[in-house]
Design a protein around this motif. Structure first.
Motif, PDB file in Angstrom:
ATOM      1  N   ASP A  50      36.896 -95.276   4.222  1.00 27.30           N
ATOM      2  CA  ASP A  50      36.489 -96.655   4.471  1.00 27.30           C
ATOM      3  C   ASP A  50      37.314 -97.685   3.710  1.00 27.30           C
ATOM      4  O   ASP A  50      37.389 -98.849   4.115  1.00 27.30           O
ATOM      5  CB  ASP A  50      35.019 -96.849   4.102  1.00 27.30           C
ATOM      6  CG  ASP A  50      34.073 -96.062   4.997  1.00 27.30           C
ATOM      7  OD1 ASP A  50      34.518 -95.637   6.091  1.00 27.30           O
ATOM      8  OD2 ASP A  50      32.918 -95.850   4.606  1.00 27.30           O
ATOM      9  N   ASN A  51      37.936 -97.279   2.607  1.00 29.35           N
ATOM     10  CA  ASN A  51      38.596 -98.256   1.744  1.00 29.35           C
ATOM     11  C   ASN A  51      40.091 -98.031   1.536  1.00 29.35           C
ATOM     12  O   ASN A  51      40.840 -99.002   1.445  1.00 29.35           O
ATOM     13  CB  ASN A  51      37.907 -98.280   0.371  1.00 29.35           C
ATOM     14  CG  ASN A  51      36.471 -98.730   0.435  1.00 29.35           C
ATOM     15  OD1 ASN A  51      36.178 -99.920   0.449  1.00 29.35           O
ATOM     16  ND2 ASN A  51      35.549 -97.770   0.480  1.00 29.35           N
ATOM     17  N   LEU A  52      40.513 -96.781   1.451  1.00 32.07           N
ATOM     18  CA  LEU A  52      41.916 -96.513   1.161  1.00 32.07           C
ATOM     19  C   LEU A  52      42.737 -96.296   2.419  1.00 32.07           C
ATOM     20  O   LEU A  52      43.838 -96.836   2.548  1.00 32.07           O
ATOM     21  CB  LEU A  52      42.051 -95.309   0.228  1.00 32.07           C
ATOM     22  CG  LEU A  52      41.345 -95.410  -1.128  1.00 32.07           C
ATOM     23  CD1 LEU A  52      41.801 -94.293  -2.046  1.00 32.07           C
ATOM     24  CD2 LEU A  52      41.568 -96.762  -1.779  1.00 32.07           C
ATOM     25  N   ALA A  53      42.232 -95.490   3.333  1.00 34.13           N
ATOM     26  CA  ALA A  53      42.983 -95.247   4.569  1.00 34.13           C
ATOM     27  C   ALA A  53      43.194 -96.542   5.345  1.00 34.13           C
ATOM     28  O   ALA A  53      44.227 -96.721   6.009  1.00 34.13           O
ATOM     29  CB  ALA A  53      42.248 -94.220   5.431  1.00 34.13           C
ATOM     30  N   ALA A 109      39.409 -83.244  -8.954  1.00 32.34           N
ATOM     31  CA  ALA A 109      40.501 -82.778  -8.102  1.00 32.34           C
ATOM     32  C   ALA A 109      40.269 -83.164  -6.652  1.00 32.34           C
ATOM     33  O   ALA A 109      41.202 -83.513  -5.924  1.00 32.34           O
ATOM     34  CB  ALA A 109      40.668 -81.264  -8.232  1.00 32.34           C
ATOM     35  N   ALA A 110      39.016 -83.111  -6.208  1.00 33.35           N
ATOM     36  CA  ALA A 110      38.696 -83.524  -4.838  1.00 33.35           C
ATOM     37  C   ALA A 110      38.953 -85.013  -4.651  1.00 33.35           C
ATOM     38  O   ALA A 110      39.447 -85.447  -3.602  1.00 33.35           O
ATOM     39  CB  ALA A 110      37.254 -83.180  -4.509  1.00 33.35           C
ATOM     40  N   LEU A 111      38.613 -85.828  -5.664  1.00 28.75           N
ATOM     41  CA  LEU A 111      38.903 -87.261  -5.594  1.00 28.75           C
ATOM     42  C   LEU A 111      40.407 -87.495  -5.516  1.00 28.75           C
ATOM     43  O   LEU A 111      40.885 -88.290  -4.696  1.00 28.75           O
ATOM     44  CB  LEU A 111      38.320 -87.971  -6.816  1.00 28.75           C
ATOM     45  CG  LEU A 111      38.645 -89.469  -6.929  1.00 28.75           C
ATOM     46  CD1 LEU A 111      38.014 -90.251  -5.782  1.00 28.75           C
ATOM     47  CD2 LEU A 111      38.169 -90.021  -8.282  1.00 28.75           C
ATOM     48  N   ALA A 116      45.066 -89.255  -2.490  1.00 28.50           N
ATOM     49  CA  ALA A 116      46.470 -89.058  -2.118  1.00 28.50           C
ATOM     50  C   ALA A 116      46.635 -88.889  -0.620  1.00 28.50           C
ATOM     51  O   ALA A 116      47.575 -89.422  -0.021  1.00 28.50           O
ATOM     52  CB  ALA A 116      47.032 -87.843  -2.850  1.00 28.50           C
ATOM     53  N   GLY A 117      45.717 -88.161  -0.006  1.00 30.49           N
ATOM     54  CA  GLY A 117      45.814 -87.932   1.430  1.00 30.49           C
ATOM     55  C   GLY A 117      45.622 -89.191   2.247  1.00 30.49           C
ATOM     56  O   GLY A 117      46.180 -89.329   3.340  1.00 30.49           O
ATOM     57  N   SER A 118      44.853 -90.134   1.722  1.00 32.48           N
ATOM     58  CA  SER A 118      44.570 -91.358   2.468  1.00 32.48           C
ATOM     59  C   SER A 118      45.477 -92.518   2.079  1.00 32.48           C
ATOM     60  O   SER A 118      45.771 -93.384   2.896  1.00 32.48           O
ATOM     61  CB  SER A 118      43.101 -91.778   2.258  1.00 32.48           C
ATOM     62  OG  SER A 118      42.826 -91.974   0.876  1.00 32.48           O
ATOM     63  N   ASN A 119      45.948 -92.543   0.806  1.00 27.18           N
ATOM     64  CA  ASN A 119      46.751 -93.692   0.363  1.00 27.18           C
ATOM     65  C   ASN A 119      47.371 -93.345  -0.992  1.00 27.18           C
ATOM     66  O   ASN A 119      46.839 -93.692  -2.047  1.00 27.18           O
ATOM     67  CB  ASN A 119      45.872 -94.932   0.251  1.00 27.18           C
ATOM     68  CG  ASN A 119      46.670 -96.210   0.054  1.00 27.18           C
ATOM     69  OD1 ASN A 119      47.756 -96.204  -0.492  1.00 27.18           O
ATOM     70  ND2 ASN A 119      46.109 -97.324   0.503  1.00 27.18           N
ATOM     71  N   LEU A 120      48.507 -92.670  -0.981  1.00 30.79           N
ATOM     72  CA  LEU A 120      49.122 -92.216  -2.227  1.00 30.79           C
ATOM     73  C   LEU A 120      49.509 -93.387  -3.124  1.00 30.79           C
ATOM     74  O   LEU A 120      49.353 -93.312  -4.345  1.00 30.79           O
ATOM     75  CB  LEU A 120      50.358 -91.361  -1.929  1.00 30.79           C
ATOM     76  CG  LEU A 120      51.124 -90.841  -3.143  1.00 30.79           C
ATOM     77  CD1 LEU A 120      50.219 -90.016  -4.052  1.00 30.79           C
ATOM     78  CD2 LEU A 120      52.335 -90.019  -2.715  1.00 30.79           C
ATOM     79  N   VAL A 298      50.037 -84.670  -9.884  1.00 31.37           N
ATOM     80  CA  VAL A 298      51.098 -84.706  -8.873  1.00 31.37           C
ATOM     81  C   VAL A 298      50.946 -83.532  -7.906  1.00 31.37           C
ATOM     82  O   VAL A 298      51.158 -83.673  -6.702  1.00 31.37           O
ATOM     83  CB  VAL A 298      52.488 -84.703  -9.538  1.00 31.37           C
ATOM     84  CG1 VAL A 298      53.583 -84.532  -8.503  1.00 31.37           C
ATOM     85  CG2 VAL A 298      52.703 -86.009 -10.296  1.00 31.37           C
ATOM     86  N   GLY A 299      50.583 -82.366  -8.417  1.00 30.55           N
ATOM     87  CA  GLY A 299      50.317 -81.238  -7.535  1.00 30.55           C
ATOM     88  C   GLY A 299      49.226 -81.565  -6.537  1.00 30.55           C
ATOM     89  O   GLY A 299      49.343 -81.271  -5.336  1.00 30.55           O
ATOM     90  N   GLN A 300      48.157 -82.216  -7.013  1.00 29.13           N
ATOM     91  CA  GLN A 300      47.071 -82.590  -6.131  1.00 29.13           C
ATOM     92  C   GLN A 300      47.526 -83.633  -5.105  1.00 29.13           C
ATOM     93  O   GLN A 300      47.055 -83.653  -3.969  1.00 29.13           O
ATOM     94  CB  GLN A 300      45.904 -83.132  -6.959  1.00 29.13           C
ATOM     95  CG  GLN A 300      44.530 -82.842  -6.394  1.00 29.13           C
ATOM     96  CD  GLN A 300      44.135 -81.384  -6.487  1.00 29.13           C
ATOM     97  OE1 GLN A 300      44.529 -80.694  -7.421  1.00 29.13           O
ATOM     98  NE2 GLN A 300      43.373 -80.909  -5.522  1.00 29.13           N
ATOM     99  N   GLN A 301      48.459 -84.498  -5.510  1.00 31.25           N
ATOM    100  CA  GLN A 301      49.015 -85.473  -4.572  1.00 31.25           C
ATOM    101  C   GLN A 301      49.746 -84.765  -3.431  1.00 31.25           C
ATOM    102  O   GLN A 301      49.587 -85.119  -2.256  1.00 31.25           O
ATOM    103  CB  GLN A 301      49.973 -86.409  -5.298  1.00 31.25           C
ATOM    104  CG  GLN A 301      49.320 -87.342  -6.295  1.00 31.25           C
ATOM    105  CD  GLN A 301      50.329 -88.018  -7.203  1.00 31.25           C
ATOM    106  OE1 GLN A 301      51.504 -88.146  -6.863  1.00 31.25           O
ATOM    107  NE2 GLN A 301      49.887 -88.447  -8.367  1.00 31.25           N
TER     108      GLN A 301
END
Length: 589
Positions: A50-53, A109-111, A116-120, A298-301
């Motif tokens: 709702d906010n980043l993507a 890690a989920a956050l 990152a997936g929606s807005n790195l 960075v790995g999570q990104q």
């Protein structure tokens, strides 16, 4: 481009494959039961969607702007940051003592993956805030902790990490920025820094700069560096932000390949007032607290971008009509079959899904180790977890960031010409994720750290421990997973052989093969994770559907059959050439 956090995959992975109950039972997490945990995961998905993507593409095209010395955030970012802070996301895994929610790093890690997936580009501001708090918690004075940590935890203030200079990147021992002691106990910092992520912006009340500099007269090299803390705006006697600016000048915003919404700044310090963090000459050790946290991030990104890429590629493959597949037509009434009908497309996407499952399991396994290292009940347990995580950190940073790049390029390929243009958003993924293989230490830097400090440093003890766990997992596999058993034992044997080579070969040869050894390690550990996934899914004892469990087994088999064999070539390449060949290469280069 639509994106969502893969809730079902995370639920299966954390609740059934990895030991979430063990994490939630750690001291300090009594307020987080499993229902709370997964309710927060679901809320993370809502927040990022709702906010980043919604501001990802809008922020990419114009990017951040520098006007009259002030950086202004990309369109939509300030509103998203306001929600991010007000809803408490910035404080998720930080200590309750300073206003944090003290929730598990596995949840954090989920956050990180979702952001990152929606807005790195947006995600990076949180990583800086988090890292500065971690560094101050470890090395800051009581005064620095009490003043800065609550403000950074809330997000009211933001943080930066100032390392790189125009003449030095990885080699921080070349830093020239100097610090001169003032009579009041502060220091005057003078020098130029570049590539400073979120170095300035208008989204927070103040910005706290951590700066590596050399005290006047200190020895050259990394041992002469100290860490300093400088606010953008000076504080009054009650530690409130004033309108008086410190002598910090934003020289420019880097014109980058990607992450345009993140202002990467060149900063000039001219007699900037700052205070030392920790001991003089121990700055690099203090900064490494922040850098190690950043490497895991960075790995999570990379994982988040990889997930976004596979999601959009899979959706496109179902929708795009191209040609007729062999055998039965998938769309007999239409002019062509969807891309998904073609065998090679299904092969590529299934292999990619298998790689994603294994990589995500390894990433969250590492996050669980971070929880244990912080909160296990005994000193011995914390030390063991920290030792395992230390070895795993360069593997996660390098392998997952490169996975993100591979999957982003796979998404472009799946879209064909439509991937090369901006309409579907996948070309932005390629541009944005590319930096993850560079910052916080390139893949070669991570590989060098792995073979020298980690593997040779402990005689391969941690890696050999992982090999033993891989073989124990193989022993636990049933007859229905014979192929998994064979692949896992082969991977364990290869990792053991390659580790013996690293321990016995000449240093120069080991360094020339370090990147290949890291790949062997990553693929072998992912084979271990794939086996755990396949065994759990084959039992099918959880809450997921039978089809879902069957799909997880198929994805694991695809990884083991089509991705794991890359380790064979890396083993060969690692030991290729006669001894000393690489060091003679300057004659032909």
């Amino acid at each position: 481009m639509d994106y969502h956090l893969p809730l079902r995959d995370l639920t299966f992975l954390l609740d059934e494959v990895l030991d979430l109950d063990k994490t939630l039972a750690l001291p300090g997490y009594e307020h987080c039961d499993k229902d709370t945990f997964f309710a927060v995961v679901d809320a993370i998905n809502g927040f990022v969607c709702d906010n980043l993507a919604t501001c990802n593409e809008a922020g990419d095209r114009p990017g951040a702007k520098l006007v009259d010395g002030q950086v202004y955030a990309a369109p939509g970012f300030a509103d998203a940051y306001k929600v991010f802070c007000e809803d408490g996301w910035n404080a998720l895994a930080l200590e309750e003592e300073y206003g944090g929610q003290q929730l598990p790093f596995v949840l954090h890690a989920a956050l990180r993956e979702g952001m990152a997936g929606s807005n790195l580009a947006f995600a990076l501001i949180h990583e800086l805030n988090f890292g500065v708090v971690e560094a101050l918690m470890a090395h800051g004075s009581d005064h620095q902790k009490s003043v800065y940590c609550p403000q950074l935890t809330s997000g009211n203030w933001a943080g930066t990490m100032n390392l790189t200079e125009p003449h030095c990147g990885t080699d921080l021992g070349l830093i020239r920025t100097k610090a001169v002691a003032n009579d009041d106990g502060s220091y005057a910092i003078t020098g130029n820094k570049i590539f400073i992520t979120w170095g300035d912006h208008d989204m927070s009340e103040n910005v706290a700069h951590l700066i590596l500099a050399r005290v006047e007269g200190a020895q050259p090299g990394p041992r002469g560096l100290s860490l300093f803390l400088a606010p953008k705006y000076m504080l009054d006697e009650e530690n409130n932000t004033t309108s008086t600016r410190n002598s910090i000048t934003i020289s420019g915003i880097e014109d980058k390949m990607g992450i345009h919404g993140s202002p990467t700044c060149a900063i000039s310090f001219e007699d900037t007032k700052a205070w030392i963090v920790g001991e003089e000459g121990k700055g690099l050790a203090a900064m490494f607290v922040m850098m190690n946290a950043a490497r895991l991030s960075v790995g999570q990104q990379g994982l988040g971008i990889a997930e976004a890429a596979i999601q959009t590629a899979t959706t496109y493959a179902h929708e795009r009509l191209q040609g007729r597949a062999e055998g039965e037509h998938w769309n007999p009434e239409g002019p062509a079959d969807p891309l998904m009908a073609h065998a090679d497309v299904r092969r590529r996407l299934l292999t990619a899904q298998g790689e994603m499952d294994a990589a995500r399991a390894l990433a969250y396994f590492g996050a669980g180790l971070l929880d244990e290292a912080h909160r296990a009940a005994t000193f011995e347990a914390r030390g063991e977890a920290n030792t395992q995580l230390s070895m795993l950190t360069p593997v996660l940073k390098s392998y997952l960031s490169e996975l993100g790049s591979r999957m982003a390029n796979e998404a472009v390929q799946m879209h064909g010409g439509h991937g090369f243009i901006k309409d579907y958003g996948v070309e932005q993924l390629v541009r944005d994720v590319r930096i993850t293989e560079i910052y916080e230490g390139t893949s070669a830097v991570q590989a060098r750290d792995l073979v020298t400090r980690k593997v040779r440093g402990d005689g391969g003890a941690v890696v050999k421990g992982f090999v033993a766990e891989m073989l124990a997992e193989a022993d636990a596999l049933g007859d229905d997973l014979a192929d998994v058993n064979i692949a896992l034992r082969d991977a364990a044997a290869r990792l053991a052989r390659c580790t013996d080579w690293v321990l016995s070969a000449a240093s120069g040869d080991v360094l020339s093969g370090a990147c290949d050894y890291l790949e062997v390690t990553a693929l072998s550990l992912c084979a271990w994770m794939s086996a755990r996934i396949a065994r759990t899914a084959s039992a099918g004892a959880g809450q997921q559907s039978s089809d879902y469990y069957a799909d997880r087994v198929d994805a694991a088999l695809a990884f083991l059959a089509r991705a794991l064999p890359r380790a064979i070539s890396h083993e060969i390449i690692m030991q290729a050439g006669e001894p000393g060949q690489i060091f003679r290469a300057d004659r032909c280069l």
